[in-house]
Design an enzyme around this catalytic site. Structure first.
Site, short mmCIF file in Angstrom:
data_model
loop_
_atom_site.label_atom_id
_atom_site.label_comp_id
_atom_site.label_asym_id
_atom_site.label_seq_id
_atom_site.Cartn_x
_atom_site.Cartn_y
_atom_site.Cartn_z
CG ASP A 196 -2.15 0.96 0.83
OD1 ASP A 196 -3.00 0.54 0.02
OD2 ASP A 196 -2.19 2.10 1.32
CG ASP A 202 6.54 7.42 -10.95
OD1 ASP A 202 6.56 7.77 -9.76
OD2 ASP A 202 6.65 6.23 -11.31
P1 IMP Z 1 -2.85 1.85 -3.46
O1 IMP Z 1 -1.58 1.47 -2.77
O2 IMP Z 1 -3.36 0.78 -4.35
O3 IMP Z 1 -3.86 2.43 -2.54
O4 IMP Z 1 -2.51 3.02 -4.51
C1 IMP Z 1 -1.33 3.69 -4.50
C2 IMP Z 1 -1.46 4.97 -5.35
O5 IMP Z 1 -0.39 5.83 -4.95
C3 IMP Z 1 -1.27 4.71 -6.84
O6 IMP Z 1 -2.48 4.54 -7.51
C4 IMP Z 1 -0.58 5.98 -7.29
O7 IMP Z 1 -1.53 6.99 -7.46
C5 IMP Z 1 0.27 6.34 -6.08
N1 IMP Z 1 1.60 5.70 -6.15
C6 IMP Z 1 2.09 4.70 -5.37
N2 IMP Z 1 3.32 4.34 -5.75
C7 IMP Z 1 3.62 5.11 -6.80
C8 IMP Z 1 4.77 5.18 -7.65
O8 IMP Z 1 5.75 4.44 -7.51
N3 IMP Z 1 4.69 6.11 -8.61
C9 IMP Z 1 3.64 6.92 -8.79
N4 IMP Z 1 2.53 6.88 -8.07
C10 IMP Z 1 2.53 5.98 -7.06
#
Ligand code: IMP
Length: 201
Positions: A76, A162
């Site tokens: 997450d 990113d």
């Molecule tokens: P979840 O962990 O599924 O709730 O979603 C994480 C959200 O954070 C993603 O949909 C992105 O919007 C953002 N996110 C997490 N890691 C990255 C990354 O490595 N690059 C860009 N956005 C990220």
């Protein structure tokens, strides 16, 4: 400690995360079960109702561990923008609305920081890497990547935010780095390498 399990389920439907985890955890002595090599309907699509990354990582890992009877790995993650009081944080995937795309979330973030001077656009990515076992055991490790935000997107690598996130020590956005460069410094790379160490004892 517990050792790295020989079979692990990947508790995510997100193709970007699957790709990054495939690279970061590709050298674990493990056979991976994921929506890409199993019936996707066997992997519950978990509502992220937790208030924190840890709550949500735990919800996802435990649901998949119970459904498949295998240890399950979950990620997450999100981005925290100081000028927005730490938002969007654990709501990063839903910043522009419940079923928003990455592009819509990116546009919403650019809109939100447009009035903030460049010197005040500090931000960080955070990731909680977690593993849950069907017998109730649970481990997690946090990873962070500090940076600043631009308002003009650049680059085609990575995903999500990113194209506007510039890691500390870099002149390029995360989307302009190679996969290897991103993995070396990313919140996800740090969290999952840390989790591997914890499991290996
Ligand atoms: P979840 O962990 O599924 O709730 O979603 C994480 C959200 O954070 C993603 O949909 C992105 O919007 C953002 N996110 C997490 N890691 C990255 C990354 O490595 N690059 C860009 N956005 C990220």
């Amino acid at each position: 400690m517990t050792g790295i399990p020989p079979r692990i389920a990947l508790a995510t439907h997100n193709p970007h995360k699957l790709r990054e985890l495939g690279r970061i955890c590709g050298d674990w002595p493990t056979e991976w079960a994921s929506v890409e090599n199993h019936d996707p309907s066997a992997f519950p699509d978990v509502d992220e109702t937790g208030a924190t990354y840890l709550d949500n990582a735990r919800l996802k890992a435990e649901a998949v561990a119970a459904a498949l009877g295998l240890p399950a790995l979950a990620d997450d993650s999100g981005i925290e923008v100081d000028a927005l009081g730490g938002a969007p944080g654990a709501r990063s995937a839903r910043y522009a609305g419940e079923h928003a795309t990455d592009e819509e979330n990116l546009r919403a973030l650019i809109q939100a920081i447009r009035g903030v001077p460049a010197s005040g656009r500090s931000a960080r990515y955070r990731c909680v890497a977690a593993v849950a076992w069907p017998d109730g055991r649970f481990e997690h490790v946090d990873g962070t990547c500090e940076g600043t935000l631009r308002t003009a997107p650049a680059g085609t690598g990575g995903f999500g935010y990113d194209p506007v996130f510039v890691p500390i020590g870099s002149d390029a956005t995360m989307a302009e780095l190679t996969d290897e460069e991103k993995d070396r410094i990313s919140h996800r790379g740090r969290a999952f390498r840390g989790l591997r160490e914890v499991l290996s004892g």
